[in-house]
Design an enzyme around this catalytic site. Structure first.
Site, PDB file in Angstrom:
ATOM      1  N   ASP A  52       0.814  -1.214   0.000  1.00 27.96           N
ATOM      2  CA  ASP A  52       0.000   0.000   0.000  1.00 27.96           C
ATOM      3  C   ASP A  52       0.852   1.271   0.000  1.00 27.96           C
ATOM      4  O   ASP A  52       1.990   1.275   0.477  1.00 27.96           O
ATOM      5  CB  ASP A  52      -0.882   0.065   1.244  1.00 27.96           C
ATOM      6  CG  ASP A  52      -1.984  -0.973   1.238  1.00 27.96           C
ATOM      7  OD1 ASP A  52      -2.395  -1.390   0.152  1.00 27.96           O
ATOM      8  OD2 ASP A  52      -2.411  -1.368   2.333  1.00 27.96           O
ATOM      9  N   LYS A  53       0.255   2.335  -0.470  1.00 30.60           N
ATOM     10  CA  LYS A  53       0.893   3.656  -0.431  1.00 30.60           C
ATOM     11  C   LYS A  53       1.373   3.997   0.975  1.00 30.60           C
ATOM     12  O   LYS A  53       2.507   4.439   1.164  1.00 30.60           O
ATOM     13  CB  LYS A  53      -0.098   4.718  -0.917  1.00 30.60           C
ATOM     14  CG  LYS A  53       0.389   6.147  -0.719  1.00 30.60           C
ATOM     15  CD  LYS A  53      -0.717   7.155  -1.018  1.00 30.60           C
ATOM     16  CE  LYS A  53      -0.274   8.573  -0.660  1.00 30.60           C
ATOM     17  NZ  LYS A  53      -1.358   9.557  -0.873  1.00 30.60           N
TER      18      LYS A  53
END
Length: 357
Positions: A166-167
């Site tokens: 994920d970011k």
């Protein structure tokens, strides 16, 4: 984010495209008129010197498939360009609206050789362009770092990212620099032989010292931005997460999570499923005070913790795999980033100075 999965749109490539047929609709991707003074040279060499981000190997594959043309007719890589030739590169799909452009973004490279790279991604860095993030991603940074590697093409799905995080998750990722390396590593992830350990701070006192969460994951029908564990075993993708308590900190718990599968938001969804949302995970409600007292000082403390670690408290700490060329098993470890270290220290200090029921 998609944890450990690549987007579907990256699955098509020149290797999957057959020879051009009479009825095939082709789209022009590149066109150049050869200069009057141009010496005769192989078309693959000529194009390699003129097309940004294209490897000579990829150009040769395009020629083999009938996509490189001289004056409207397909030619092989050995074709010698002549002055005033019109050279075009055609494809059976329209040109991508967003080609991956190399960008000079710093990388924390943990390991690199001719075949693989391991990078430590900071929280906040998007892994792959898409959904409004077409610049400033890890893939753009890799394209810049590897721009002088002849056979690396950032737009070629047969090289590059093998998995994703994920970011707002920090930690380790492996990148393949050759097609063979990506195939080999991809099979290791598919066969669940890689070693991946995460550290997470979750809300609540996790009851069991260790356990395994099994539950199919799919899009939450009530909120398309979330994933959820499905009650129907016929829906979603099989997912398995093993966890172990590392430290109990009153109203939160530090856990180690080991991924057996890699699904979208897997750790975040599975921990929520057993009642322990990741600390400050806004998408899944962890940015609210889910455990603790109603005292104003406690609320102030937790809000200060949110400011200290302004993202879900999740870090991809350990990555192990068999090197695709040497055959040796390799392990890499990334220490907790400062925001999570400071967050955990705050909770340690809090529980040491207060009695918690």
């Amino acid at each position: 984010m998609i944890e450990e999965e690549l987007p579907d749109e990256l699955e098509n490539d020149l290797d999957d495209i057959g020879p051009v047929g009479d009825e095939a609709q082709l789209y022009e991707h590149f066109r150049v008129v050869v200069d009057k003074g141009q010496a005769m040279v192989r078309v693959d060499k000529y194009l390699f010197e003129r097309i940004v981000n294209a490897s000579r190997n990829r150009i040769q594959k395009a020629a083999e498939s009938g996509f490189v043309m001289a004056n409207g007719k397909p030619v092989k890589s050995s074709y010698k360009v002549k002055p005033l030739d019109v050279i075009t590169v055609m494809m059976d799909r329209p040109r991508y609206e967003n080609e991956i452009i190399p960008e000079d973004i710093p990388l924390n490279i943990v390991y690199e050789d001719s075949y693989v790279m391991v990078v430590n991604k900071p929280a906040g860095l998007v892994v792959h362009p898409g959904h409004g993030n077409y610049h400033g991603t890890l893939v753009n940074a890799l394209a810049w770092h590897l721009k002088d590697v002849p056979d690396y093409d950032a737009n070629d799905p047969h090289v590059g990212l093998v998995h994703r995080i994920d970011k707002d998750t920090s930690g380790l990722l492996v990148i393949a620099k050759t097609p063979d390396a990506k195939t080999n590593l991809g099979l290791q992830f598919y066969n669940k032989t890689t070693k991946r350990k995460y550290r997470a701070l979750v809300w609540g006192n996790v009851e069991k010292d260790e356990g395994t969460i099994v539950g199919n994951i799919a899009r939450n029908p009530k909120d398309r931005m979330q994933m959820a564990v499905m009650s129907d075993p016929a829906v979603g993708k099989h997912a398995v997460t093993h966890y172990r308590v590392l430290e109990r900190l009153g109203y939160v718990t530090l856990v180690e999570c080991v991924l057996e599968t890699g699904r979208t938001h897997q750790i975040r969804v599975h921990m929520k499923h057993i009642g322990h949302v990741l600390f400050n995970d806004e998408r899944y409600g962890g940015h609210e005070i889910l455990k603790g007292t109603h005292f104003s000082k406690y609320k102030q403390f937790v809000n200060n913790c949110f400011d200290t670690c302004p993202r879900q408290a999740l870090h991809a700490m350990t990555l192990g795999f068999v090197h695709p060329v040497t055959g040796k098993e390799v392990f890499f470890t990334s220490e907790l980033p400062d925001d999570m270290t400071q967050l955990i220290d705050k909770w340690r200090s809090y529980i040491s100075n207060r009695d918690i029921e």
